[in-house]
Design a protein around this motif. Structure first.
Motif, PDB file in Angstrom:
ATOM      1  N   VAL A 109       5.958 -14.933   3.987  1.00  0.00           N
ATOM      2  CA  VAL A 109       7.083 -15.068   3.065  1.00  0.00           C
ATOM      3  C   VAL A 109       6.724 -14.511   1.684  1.00  0.00           C
ATOM      4  N   ASN A 110       7.751 -14.185   0.906  1.00  0.00           N
ATOM      5  CA  ASN A 110       7.539 -13.593  -0.418  1.00  0.00           C
ATOM      6  C   ASN A 110       6.656 -14.463  -1.306  1.00  0.00           C
ATOM      7  N   GLY A 111       5.793 -13.801  -2.038  1.00  0.00           N
ATOM      8  CA  GLY A 111       5.007 -14.503  -3.044  1.00  0.00           C
ATOM      9  C   GLY A 111       3.662 -15.023  -2.567  1.00  0.00           C
ATOM     10  N   VAL A 112       3.415 -14.940  -1.277  1.00  0.00           N
ATOM     11  CA  VAL A 112       2.153 -15.483  -0.758  1.00  0.00           C
ATOM     12  C   VAL A 112       0.960 -14.576  -1.051  1.00  0.00           C
ATOM     13  N   GLY A 113       1.247 -13.307  -1.403  1.00  0.00           N
ATOM     14  CA  GLY A 113       0.164 -12.362  -1.668  1.00  0.00           C
ATOM     15  C   GLY A 113       0.060 -11.288  -0.600  1.00  0.00           C
ATOM     16  N   LYS A 114       1.175 -11.004   0.041  1.00  0.00           N
ATOM     17  CA  LYS A 114       1.186 -10.031   1.131  1.00  0.00           C
ATOM     18  C   LYS A 114       0.839  -8.619   0.638  1.00  0.00           C
ATOM     19  N   THR A 115       1.526  -8.182  -0.425  1.00  0.00           N
ATOM     20  CA  THR A 115       1.283  -6.823  -0.929  1.00  0.00           C
ATOM     21  C   THR A 115      -0.159  -6.676  -1.415  1.00  0.00           C
ATOM     22  N   THR A 116      -0.609  -7.680  -2.149  1.00  0.00           N
ATOM     23  CA  THR A 116      -1.981  -7.654  -2.660  1.00  0.00           C
ATOM     24  C   THR A 116      -2.973  -7.573  -1.499  1.00  0.00           C
ATOM     25  N   THR A 117      -2.723  -8.343  -0.459  1.00  0.00           N
ATOM     26  CA  THR A 117      -3.617  -8.342   0.702  1.00  0.00           C
ATOM     27  C   THR A 117      -3.635  -6.962   1.367  1.00  0.00           C
ATOM     28  N   ILE A 118      -2.468  -6.332   1.460  1.00  0.00           N
ATOM     29  CA  ILE A 118      -2.406  -4.992   2.053  1.00  0.00           C
ATOM     30  C   ILE A 118      -3.241  -4.019   1.221  1.00  0.00           C
ATOM     31  N   GLY A 119      -3.120  -4.123  -0.101  1.00  0.00           N
ATOM     32  CA  GLY A 119      -3.917  -3.277  -0.988  1.00  0.00           C
ATOM     33  C   GLY A 119      -5.409  -3.510  -0.788  1.00  0.00           C
ATOM     34  N   LYS A 120      -5.791  -4.781  -0.696  1.00  0.00           N
ATOM     35  CA  LYS A 120      -7.205  -5.125  -0.510  1.00  0.00           C
ATOM     36  C   LYS A 120      -7.706  -4.611   0.844  1.00  0.00           C
ATOM     37  N   LEU A 121      -6.868  -4.740   1.862  1.00  0.00           N
ATOM     38  CA  LEU A 121      -7.271  -4.253   3.197  1.00  0.00           C
ATOM     39  C   LEU A 121      -7.432  -2.731   3.183  1.00  0.00           C
ATOM     40  N   ALA A 122      -6.475  -2.046   2.539  1.00  0.00           N
ATOM     41  CA  ALA A 122      -6.553  -0.584   2.456  1.00  0.00           C
ATOM     42  C   ALA A 122      -7.864  -0.183   1.792  1.00  0.00           C
ATOM     43  N   ASN A 123      -8.192  -0.875   0.722  1.00  0.00           N
ATOM     44  CA  ASN A 123      -9.431  -0.600   0.001  1.00  0.00           C
ATOM     45  C   ASN A 123     -10.660  -0.828   0.878  1.00  0.00           C
ATOM     46  N   LYS A 124     -10.628  -1.908   1.634  1.00  0.00           N
ATOM     47  CA  LYS A 124     -11.754  -2.227   2.522  1.00  0.00           C
ATOM     48  C   LYS A 124     -11.932  -1.125   3.576  1.00  0.00           C
ATOM     49  N   PHE A 125     -10.833  -0.739   4.216  1.00  0.00           N
ATOM     50  CA  PHE A 125     -10.928   0.288   5.263  1.00  0.00           C
ATOM     51  C   PHE A 125     -11.373   1.628   4.684  1.00  0.00           C
ATOM     52  N   LYS A 126     -10.827   1.970   3.504  1.00  0.00           N
ATOM     53  CA  LYS A 126     -11.220   3.234   2.874  1.00  0.00           C
ATOM     54  C   LYS A 126     -12.722   3.233   2.584  1.00  0.00           C
ATOM     55  N   SER A 127     -13.209   2.102   2.117  1.00  0.00           N
ATOM     56  CA  SER A 127     -14.637   2.034   1.782  1.00  0.00           C
ATOM     57  C   SER A 127     -15.503   2.119   3.034  1.00  0.00           C
ATOM     58  N   GLU A 128     -14.899   1.865   4.201  1.00  0.00           N
ATOM     59  CA  GLU A 128     -15.633   2.034   5.455  1.00  0.00           C
ATOM     60  C   GLU A 128     -15.461   3.451   6.012  1.00  0.00           C
ATOM     61  N   GLY A 129     -14.807   4.300   5.223  1.00  0.00           N
ATOM     62  CA  GLY A 129     -14.643   5.701   5.634  1.00  0.00           C
ATOM     63  C   GLY A 129     -13.443   5.956   6.535  1.00  0.00           C
ATOM     64  N   LYS A 130     -12.559   4.973   6.654  1.00  0.00           N
ATOM     65  CA  LYS A 130     -11.383   5.163   7.505  1.00  0.00           C
ATOM     66  C   LYS A 130     -10.239   5.768   6.701  1.00  0.00           C
ATOM     67  N   SER A 131      -9.372   6.514   7.405  1.00  0.00           N
ATOM     68  CA  SER A 131      -8.176   6.987   6.717  1.00  0.00           C
ATOM     69  C   SER A 131      -7.030   6.027   7.013  1.00  0.00           C
ATOM     70  N   VAL A 132      -6.278   5.755   5.959  1.00  0.00           N
ATOM     71  CA  VAL A 132      -5.298   4.669   6.014  1.00  0.00           C
ATOM     72  C   VAL A 132      -3.920   5.164   5.568  1.00  0.00           C
ATOM     73  N   VAL A 133      -2.883   4.690   6.238  1.00  0.00           N
ATOM     74  CA  VAL A 133      -1.511   4.945   5.803  1.00  0.00           C
ATOM     75  C   VAL A 133      -0.816   3.587   5.659  1.00  0.00           C
ATOM     76  N   LEU A 134       0.018   3.475   4.625  1.00  0.00           N
ATOM     77  CA  LEU A 134       0.760   2.231   4.421  1.00  0.00           C
ATOM     78  C   LEU A 134       2.243   2.467   4.702  1.00  0.00           C
ATOM     79  N   ALA A 135       2.894   1.496   5.323  1.00  0.00           N
ATOM     80  CA  ALA A 135       4.324   1.582   5.596  1.00  0.00           C
ATOM     81  C   ALA A 135       5.070   0.565   4.740  1.00  0.00           C
ATOM     82  N   ALA A 136       6.016   1.052   3.937  1.00  0.00           N
ATOM     83  CA  ALA A 136       6.759   0.171   3.029  1.00  0.00           C
ATOM     84  C   ALA A 136       7.924  -0.485   3.759  1.00  0.00           C
ATOM     85  N   GLY A 137       7.604  -1.432   4.598  1.00  0.00           N
ATOM     86  CA  GLY A 137       8.594  -2.053   5.479  1.00  0.00           C
ATOM     87  C   GLY A 137       9.404  -3.169   4.852  1.00  0.00           C
TER      88      GLY A 137
END
Ligand code: GDP
Length: 302
Positions: A109-137
């Motif tokens: 639900v809104n406000g729980v930190g979903k967007t922030t978590t997606i950003g943090k996950l993207a950062n984590k995967f990128k730092s592991e050398g993975k290529s990442v795409v985000l979908a603005a759903g």
């Protein structure tokens, strides 16, 4: 130790109260257990979990013939780790495989930190050398697309979007095609989190999921439910609702740093059969940790 820093509030509430209890009692009696029970419930461990824990503690105290309250403290941390690890040894790892497009659907639900978590996950995967795409759903909430784009810029990740108000299923279709074309390793999909109309929200999630399933057999490989630790019982209720209508594969528990009631992790683990895979321990990009029961319990007592 990030857990130690992130759990400062919970530790102050919980551990110092346990220590105070232990120093005040001279023997381990019924009254001792009653007070311990109150402390645990006060840390949002959840009534059912507390009952289990107290029962096991009593058994263990008897079995080991423990007389000194100070020795109970160690048994508490042992049992806490046990409750958490119970049958879920490898549960914190994500179902990601090399050589395929891995799709992670992020719900909550809104406000729980979903967007922030997606950003943090993207950062984590990128730092592991993975290529990442985000979908603005999340095409529903004002500002959701822009907010995701900010995280896209911050992490150097492409964001696939349409205009506000458009069909989220269409965004997902586009995002899957774009991620395939880019030979991305991970596609992380944001979703709407409006609470006002639960039935519509759940239907929308189902539709989004179906599009992903149709385009990539076996996907989504993870459905992560984001919950705000500071909301206590509300978080539990959200977990129940989402898991009734979607196959949630893991929980991300955010804002553990902002609550003195970090015991909610144990309640979620014990009362729902969904592993906590990550915890949010702050607002910064690297404040996301893979959940680890031992470090968590150490963070409670250290
Ligand atoms: P969304 O509506 O679910 O997408 O929520 P946002 O990602 O916009 O986050 C809502 C607020 O919570 C923002 O101010 C975030 O910075 C904050 N937030 C997210 N995760 C954490 C966390 O782990 N700890 C703390 N302290 N704040 C967090």
């Amino acid at each position: 130790n990030k857990f130690k820093d992130g759990l400062t509030k919970t530790r102050t509430n919980f551990s110092s109260r346990v220590n105070e209890l232990v120093s005040r009692f001279r023997k381990v009696d019924e009254e001792f257990f009653e007070e311990l029970e109150e402390i645990l419930i006060g840390a949002d461990v959840g009534v059912a979990t507390v009952m289990d824990l107290i029962d096991e503690l009593k058994q263990e105290v008897k079995l080991r013939n423990i007389q000194d309250p100070a020795d109970v403290r160690d048994v508490i941390s042992e049992k806490l780790v046990e409750i958490y690890d119970n049958g879920q040894e490898s549960s914190t790892s994500l179902n990601l495989q090399e050589g395929r497009l891995n799709v992670i659907l992020v719900v909550g639900v809104n406000g729980v930190g979903k967007t922030t978590t997606i950003g943090k996950l993207a950062n984590k995967f990128k730092s592991e050398g993975k290529s990442v795409v985000l979908a603005a759903g999340d095409t529903f909430r004002a500002g959701a697309i822009e907010q995701l784009e900010i995280w896209g810029e911050r992490t150097g990740t492409a964001v696939i979007k349409q205009s506000a108000g458009s069909d989220p299923a269409a965004v997902m279709f586009d995002a899957v095609q774009a991620a395939k074309a880019r030979k991305a390793d991970v596609l992380i999909c944001d979703t709407a989190g409006r609470l006002q109309n639960k039935v519509n929200l759940m239907n929308e999630l189902e539709k989004v999921k179906r599009v992903i399933e149709r385009e990539i057999p076996g996907a989504p490989h993870e459905v992560l439910l984001v919950l705000d630790a500071t909301t206590g019982q509300n978080a539990m209720n959200q977990a129940k609702q989402f898991s009734q209508s979607t196959n949630v594969s893991g929980i991300v528990l955010t804002k553990l740093d902002g609550t003195a009631k970090g015991g909610i992790v144990l309640a979620i683990r014990n009362e729902l059969d969904i592993p906590v895979k990550f915890v949010g321990l702050g607002e910064k990009i690297d404040d996301l940790q893979v959940f680890n029961a031992q470090q968590y319990v150490y963070g409670l007592f250290a």
